[in-house]
Design a protein around this motif. Structure first.
Motif, PDB file in Angstrom:
ATOM      1  N   GLN A 171       1.089  15.633 -40.645  1.00 16.55           N
ATOM      2  CA  GLN A 171       1.329  17.051 -40.392  1.00 16.55           C
ATOM      3  C   GLN A 171       0.305  17.915 -41.130  1.00 16.55           C
ATOM      4  N   SER A 172       0.039  17.612 -42.381  1.00 17.91           N
ATOM      5  CA  SER A 172      -0.886  18.435 -43.175  1.00 17.91           C
ATOM      6  C   SER A 172      -2.292  18.418 -42.567  1.00 17.91           C
ATOM      7  N   ALA A 173      -2.738  17.269 -42.091  1.00 18.64           N
ATOM      8  CA  ALA A 173      -4.063  17.178 -41.473  1.00 18.64           C
ATOM      9  C   ALA A 173      -4.091  17.938 -40.150  1.00 18.64           C
ATOM     10  N   TYR A 174      -3.007  17.866 -39.393  1.00 22.41           N
ATOM     11  CA  TYR A 174      -2.943  18.561 -38.113  1.00 22.41           C
ATOM     12  C   TYR A 174      -2.987  20.078 -38.319  1.00 22.41           C
ATOM     13  N   LEU A 213       0.235  19.595 -26.879  1.00 29.25           N
ATOM     14  CA  LEU A 213       1.570  20.197 -26.804  1.00 29.25           C
ATOM     15  C   LEU A 213       2.602  19.332 -27.529  1.00 29.25           C
ATOM     16  N   LEU A 214       2.511  18.018 -27.353  1.00 29.72           N
ATOM     17  CA  LEU A 214       3.464  17.117 -27.998  1.00 29.72           C
ATOM     18  C   LEU A 214       3.303  17.151 -29.517  1.00 29.72           C
ATOM     19  N   LEU A 215       2.065  17.193 -29.995  1.00 33.54           N
ATOM     20  CA  LEU A 215       1.829  17.275 -31.444  1.00 33.54           C
ATOM     21  C   LEU A 215       2.303  18.612 -31.999  1.00 33.54           C
ATOM     22  N   PHE A 228       5.071  18.498 -34.913  1.00 33.55           N
ATOM     23  CA  PHE A 228       4.758  18.995 -36.248  1.00 33.55           C
ATOM     24  C   PHE A 228       5.296  20.397 -36.526  1.00 33.55           C
ATOM     25  N   LEU A 229       5.224  21.287 -35.544  1.00 42.08           N
ATOM     26  CA  LEU A 229       5.580  22.683 -35.789  1.00 42.08           C
ATOM     27  C   LEU A 229       7.043  22.997 -35.497  1.00 42.08           C
ATOM     28  N   GLU A 230       7.662  22.279 -34.569  1.00 46.38           N
ATOM     29  CA  GLU A 230       9.072  22.529 -34.241  1.00 46.38           C
ATOM     30  C   GLU A 230      10.005  21.528 -34.916  1.00 46.38           C
ATOM     31  N   MET A 231       9.661  20.247 -34.830  1.00 50.74           N
ATOM     32  CA  MET A 231      10.522  19.211 -35.412  1.00 50.74           C
ATOM     33  C   MET A 231      10.244  18.992 -36.895  1.00 50.74           C
ATOM     34  N   MET A 281      13.886  22.275 -22.681  1.00 48.81           N
ATOM     35  CA  MET A 281      12.678  22.578 -23.435  1.00 48.81           C
ATOM     36  C   MET A 281      11.510  22.629 -22.469  1.00 48.81           C
ATOM     37  N   LEU A 282      10.697  23.653 -22.593  1.00 53.31           N
ATOM     38  CA  LEU A 282       9.570  23.831 -21.684  1.00 53.31           C
ATOM     39  C   LEU A 282       8.347  24.218 -22.505  1.00 53.31           C
ATOM     40  N   PHE A 283       7.251  23.512 -22.298  1.00 51.57           N
ATOM     41  CA  PHE A 283       5.987  23.814 -22.953  1.00 51.57           C
ATOM     42  C   PHE A 283       4.946  23.963 -21.868  1.00 51.57           C
TER      43      PHE A 283
END
Length: 182
Positions: free
Chosen positions: A172-175, A112-114, A118-121, A1-3
């Motif tokens: 997640q919803s707030a992010y 990136l971690l968030l 939230f978006l991938e996991m 995995m690369l970000f």
């Protein structure tokens, strides 16, 4: 995995990262604001920890932060205590290279971690713990949308005084709402 962003790359931790991580985790200045225990670790202990990460512990995801231009490791960030059933995790970040402090790398790595959490996991909630004297980190976490949820009073002893551990989290919803506003 690369970000990546324009300035940093996150990549999975490998066995080749053991030595640099060992240096960071034994640097009192680095661990002063993030680790409850200011222990000195033997290289064998660090190797065992890194091997557990590499072997793919399903309850954590650990990434090395690289400065993009030089490809030099400058820190580490992780999602730990991942609870897939309740879609929760805790995050950790350490910028281990002191010359990288105060340059915004931590903010980029956390974003990136968030995004990943939230978006991938599809996590529902990401939490963290921060020492009350670490005002720069608290300011960063609040800027990212974390809210204080409580505190463990006088739970850490540093520099001759007791300090609180502040518990913070973001949903997640707030992010996602915050992303739409930007």
């Amino acid at each position: 995995m690369l970000f990546q962003t324009k300035r940093i790359i996150l990549r999975k931790m490998t066995a080749q990262d053991t030595e640099i991580y060992h240096k960071w985790r034994n640097d009192i200045d680095v661990m002063q604001t993030t680790s409850p225990l200011l222990d000195v670790y033997r290289i064998e202990e660090t190797e065992e920890f890194v091997n557990q990460i590499i072997l793919g512990s399903c309850s954590s995801k650990c990434y090395i932060i690289l400065e993009k231009q030089s490809k030099k490791p400058i820190g580490i960030t992780s999602l730990i205590n991942i609870d897939p059933k309740n879609r929760n995790a805790e995050c950790i970040i350490d910028i281990g290279e002191k010359e990288a402090w105060g340059k915004g790398y931590g903010s980029e790595a956390m974003k990136l971690l968030l995004d990943y959490g939230f978006l991938e996991m599809n996590l529902h909630r990401i939490s963290l713990r921060v020492f009350s004297f670490n005002s720069r980190a608290i300011k960063l976490y609040e800027k990212l949308g974390f809210q204080q949820e409580g505190r463990s009073r006088e739970a850490i002893f540093r520099d001759g005084a007791w300090h609180d551990i502040i518990h913070m989290a973001i949903l997640q919803s707030a992010y996602i709402e915050q992303m739409r506003e930007k």
